[in-house]
Design a protein around this motif. Structure first.
Motif, PDB file in Angstrom:
ATOM      1  N   ASP A  32      28.959  39.179  42.346  1.00  0.00           N
ATOM      2  CA  ASP A  32      29.978  39.362  43.378  1.00  0.00           C
ATOM      3  C   ASP A  32      30.946  40.503  43.120  1.00  0.00           C
ATOM      4  OD1 ASP A  32      29.323  37.124  45.117  1.00  0.00           O
ATOM      5  OD2 ASP A  32      29.982  35.850  43.472  1.00  0.00           O
ATOM      6  N   TYR A  33      31.080  40.915  41.856  1.00  0.00           N
ATOM      7  CA  TYR A  33      32.150  41.856  41.517  1.00  0.00           C
ATOM      8  C   TYR A  33      31.635  42.985  40.643  1.00  0.00           C
ATOM      9  CZ  TYR A  33      34.297  37.366  42.516  1.00  0.00           C
ATOM     10  OH  TYR A  33      34.605  36.162  43.081  1.00  0.00           O
ATOM     11  N   THR A  34      32.365  44.089  40.692  1.00  0.00           N
ATOM     12  CA  THR A  34      32.161  45.166  39.746  1.00  0.00           C
ATOM     13  C   THR A  34      33.149  44.948  38.615  1.00  0.00           C
ATOM     14  OG1 THR A  34      31.513  46.678  41.514  1.00  0.00           O
ATOM     15  CG2 THR A  34      32.213  47.656  39.419  1.00  0.00           C
ATOM     16  N   ILE A  35      32.645  44.849  37.397  1.00  0.00           N
ATOM     17  CA  ILE A  35      33.524  44.572  36.261  1.00  0.00           C
ATOM     18  C   ILE A  35      33.361  45.668  35.219  1.00  0.00           C
ATOM     19  CG2 ILE A  35      33.571  42.088  36.639  1.00  0.00           C
ATOM     20  CD1 ILE A  35      31.491  41.741  34.519  1.00  0.00           C
ATOM     21  N   SER A  36      34.382  45.826  34.398  1.00  0.00           N
ATOM     22  CA  SER A  36      34.374  46.882  33.390  1.00  0.00           C
ATOM     23  C   SER A  36      33.352  46.577  32.299  1.00  0.00           C
ATOM     24  CB  SER A  36      35.765  47.024  32.769  1.00  0.00           C
ATOM     25  OG  SER A  36      36.068  45.880  31.975  1.00  0.00           O
ATOM     26  N   ALA A  37      32.946  47.619  31.591  1.00  0.00           N
ATOM     27  CA  ALA A  37      31.988  47.456  30.493  1.00  0.00           C
ATOM     28  C   ALA A  37      32.566  46.563  29.401  1.00  0.00           C
ATOM     29  CB  ALA A  37      31.608  48.820  29.932  1.00  0.00           C
TER      30      ALA A  37
ATOM     31  N   VAL B 151      27.285  36.712  32.937  1.00  0.00           N
ATOM     32  CA  VAL B 151      27.085  38.077  33.421  1.00  0.00           C
ATOM     33  C   VAL B 151      26.502  38.045  34.833  1.00  0.00           C
ATOM     34  CG1 VAL B 151      25.713  40.173  33.100  1.00  0.00           C
ATOM     35  CG2 VAL B 151      26.904  39.141  31.149  1.00  0.00           C
ATOM     36  N   ASP B 152      25.492  37.206  35.059  1.00  0.00           N
ATOM     37  CA  ASP B 152      24.908  37.097  36.393  1.00  0.00           C
ATOM     38  C   ASP B 152      25.929  36.627  37.418  1.00  0.00           C
ATOM     39  OD1 ASP B 152      22.463  37.919  35.464  1.00  0.00           O
ATOM     40  OD2 ASP B 152      21.575  35.913  35.408  1.00  0.00           O
TER      41      ASP B 152
ATOM     42  N   TYR C  61      34.757  44.109  29.749  1.00  0.00           N
ATOM     43  CA  TYR C  61      34.741  42.709  30.189  1.00  0.00           C
ATOM     44  C   TYR C  61      33.312  42.170  30.201  1.00  0.00           C
ATOM     45  CZ  TYR C  61      36.225  38.527  32.685  1.00  0.00           C
ATOM     46  OH  TYR C  61      36.484  37.225  33.033  1.00  0.00           O
ATOM     47  N   LEU C  62      32.375  43.007  30.591  1.00  0.00           N
ATOM     48  CA  LEU C  62      30.974  42.618  30.578  1.00  0.00           C
ATOM     49  C   LEU C  62      30.547  42.226  29.163  1.00  0.00           C
ATOM     50  CD1 LEU C  62      28.511  42.545  32.571  1.00  0.00           C
ATOM     51  CD2 LEU C  62      27.935  44.809  31.684  1.00  0.00           C
ATOM     52  N   ALA C  63      30.942  43.028  28.187  1.00  0.00           N
ATOM     53  CA  ALA C  63      30.603  42.716  26.794  1.00  0.00           C
ATOM     54  C   ALA C  63      31.260  41.413  26.346  1.00  0.00           C
ATOM     55  CB  ALA C  63      31.027  43.869  25.887  1.00  0.00           C
ATOM     56  N   SER C  64      32.503  41.178  26.797  1.00  0.00           N
ATOM     57  CA  SER C  64      33.206  39.962  26.380  1.00  0.00           C
ATOM     58  C   SER C  64      32.545  38.709  26.959  1.00  0.00           C
ATOM     59  CB  SER C  64      34.680  40.015  26.775  1.00  0.00           C
ATOM     60  OG  SER C  64      34.846  39.813  28.174  1.00  0.00           O
ATOM     61  N   LEU C  65      31.940  38.818  28.138  1.00  0.00           N
ATOM     62  CA  LEU C  65      31.267  37.667  28.729  1.00  0.00           C
ATOM     63  C   LEU C  65      30.115  37.183  27.854  1.00  0.00           C
ATOM     64  CD1 LEU C  65      31.071  38.721  32.494  1.00  0.00           C
ATOM     65  CD2 LEU C  65      32.656  37.089  31.458  1.00  0.00           C
TER      66      LEU C  65
ATOM     67  N   VAL D 190      45.137  43.354  33.875  1.00  0.00           N
ATOM     68  CA  VAL D 190      43.923  43.706  33.154  1.00  0.00           C
ATOM     69  C   VAL D 190      43.304  44.950  33.770  1.00  0.00           C
ATOM     70  CG1 VAL D 190      43.463  41.322  32.446  1.00  0.00           C
ATOM     71  CG2 VAL D 190      42.499  42.176  34.597  1.00  0.00           C
ATOM     72  N   ASP D 191      42.414  45.575  33.011  1.00  0.00           N
ATOM     73  CA  ASP D 191      41.719  46.780  33.485  1.00  0.00           C
ATOM     74  C   ASP D 191      42.682  47.824  34.046  1.00  0.00           C
ATOM     75  OD1 ASP D 191      39.249  45.860  32.714  1.00  0.00           O
ATOM     76  OD2 ASP D 191      38.772  44.985  34.671  1.00  0.00           O
ATOM     77  N   GLY D 192      43.853  47.917  33.446  1.00  0.00           N
ATOM     78  CA  GLY D 192      44.795  48.960  33.810  1.00  0.00           C
ATOM     79  C   GLY D 192      45.758  48.617  34.920  1.00  0.00           C
ATOM     80  N   ASP D 193      45.251  48.036  36.032  1.00  0.00           N
ATOM     81  CA  ASP D 193      46.148  47.826  37.168  1.00  0.00           C
ATOM     82  C   ASP D 193      45.849  46.570  37.981  1.00  0.00           C
ATOM     83  OD1 ASP D 193      43.760  48.602  38.250  1.00  0.00           O
ATOM     84  OD2 ASP D 193      44.585  50.164  39.540  1.00  0.00           O
ATOM     85  N   VAL D 194      45.005  45.681  37.481  1.00  0.00           N
ATOM     86  CA  VAL D 194      44.679  44.469  38.228  1.00  0.00           C
ATOM     87  C   VAL D 194      45.570  43.324  37.750  1.00  0.00           C
ATOM     88  CG1 VAL D 194      42.892  42.788  38.804  1.00  0.00           C
ATOM     89  CG2 VAL D 194      42.287  45.208  38.536  1.00  0.00           C
ATOM     90  N   ARG D 195      46.439  42.876  38.645  1.00  0.00           N
ATOM     91  CA  ARG D 195      47.337  41.776  38.305  1.00  0.00           C
ATOM     92  C   ARG D 195      46.640  40.453  38.627  1.00  0.00           C
ATOM     93  NH1 ARG D 195      52.635  41.601  37.150  1.00  0.00           N
ATOM     94  NH2 ARG D 195      52.803  43.796  37.724  1.00  0.00           N
ATOM     95  N   LEU D 196      46.470  39.615  37.603  1.00  0.00           N
ATOM     96  CA  LEU D 196      45.799  38.340  37.793  1.00  0.00           C
ATOM     97  C   LEU D 196      46.695  37.345  38.513  1.00  0.00           C
ATOM     98  CD1 LEU D 196      44.027  37.855  34.335  1.00  0.00           C
ATOM     99  CD2 LEU D 196      43.067  38.769  36.461  1.00  0.00           C
ATOM    100  N   LEU D 197      46.096  36.542  39.381  1.00  0.00           N
ATOM    101  CA  LEU D 197      46.807  35.447  40.027  1.00  0.00           C
ATOM    102  C   LEU D 197      46.864  34.257  39.067  1.00  0.00           C
ATOM    103  CD1 LEU D 197      45.200  35.586  43.590  1.00  0.00           C
ATOM    104  CD2 LEU D 197      47.124  36.909  42.676  1.00  0.00           C
TER     105      LEU D 197
END
Length: 197
Positions: free
Chosen positions: A51-56, A45-46, A58-62, A184-191
């Motif tokens: 560095d990034y703003t992440i969804s709730a 989580v830290d 994803y935060l829970a999954s971490l 992920v998160d609706g519209d973020v395409r992972l590299l």
């Protein structure tokens, strides 16, 4: 699997910010202990929220390290610390973490194909940035893949994680644009990245 000792490389991980380079020769990569699962979750989580703003979600999954460790391998980079007094036992400080599949187990994501090892959730504590911990963990994954006779290592990474991308490029990974289909998160395409072994 034998433990992989630290190296003296000073290549960092995400963000390339942090204190002066540390000597990681006292840092060992090993499987996380059950008693460390909460600390590993907090480290992730830290690392990610630094560095990034992440969804709730994803935060829970971490933080879900125990279920992850029950199915996969959760590795930590642990640095030996001298005891505060002669009556105290030496302790270990967790500097980073990464997840791989168990030997012979299912891959972590649909990205990996036959003969490929994938890894996820590479994270380095913000206080340990710039000291070679990210490289140490990535090299551990590559050594693990070679030992298990995989032909390639692959992984997904968020487009904003440019510090990690620089690390992967230095180690010989290349983009796999034909496999960049995960959103992920609706519209973020992972590299997608891979390295042939």
């Amino acid at each position: 699997m034998s433990l992989l000792p630290g190296t003296r490389s000073h290549v960092g991980h995400v963000g390339e910010r942090g204190p002066a380079p540390r000597d990681v020769s006292r840092t060992t990569v090993r499987l996380a202990r059950p008693s460390e699962h909460a600390d590993v979750g907090a480290l992730l989580v830290d690392a990610y929220t630094h560095d990034y703003t992440i969804s709730a979600a994803y935060l829970a999954s971490l933080r879900e390290v125990a279920p992850r460790a029950a199915e996969h391998e959760v590795w930590v980079a642990a640095e030996a610390q001298a005891p505060g007094s002669q009556h105290e036992a030496p302790t270990q400080r967790l500097l980073g973490t990464v997840v791989t599949p168990r030997a012979g187990g299912a891959p972590l994501s649909p990205l990996a194909r036959a003969g490929e090892l994938d890894f996820r959730l590479l994270g380095v504590a913000p206080s340990a940035r710039g000291g070679g911990v990210g490289e140490l963990l990535t090299r551990h994954v590559l050594a693990l893949a070679r030992e298990r006779r995989y032909r390639r290592v692959v992984m997904n990474s968020g487009p904003q994680m440019t510090g990690a991308h620089r690390l992967y490029a230095r180690l010989g990974f290349r983009r796999l644009p034909e496999r960049e289909t995960r959103v992920v998160d609706g519209d973020v395409r992972l590299l997608a990245f891979g390295i042939d072994l």
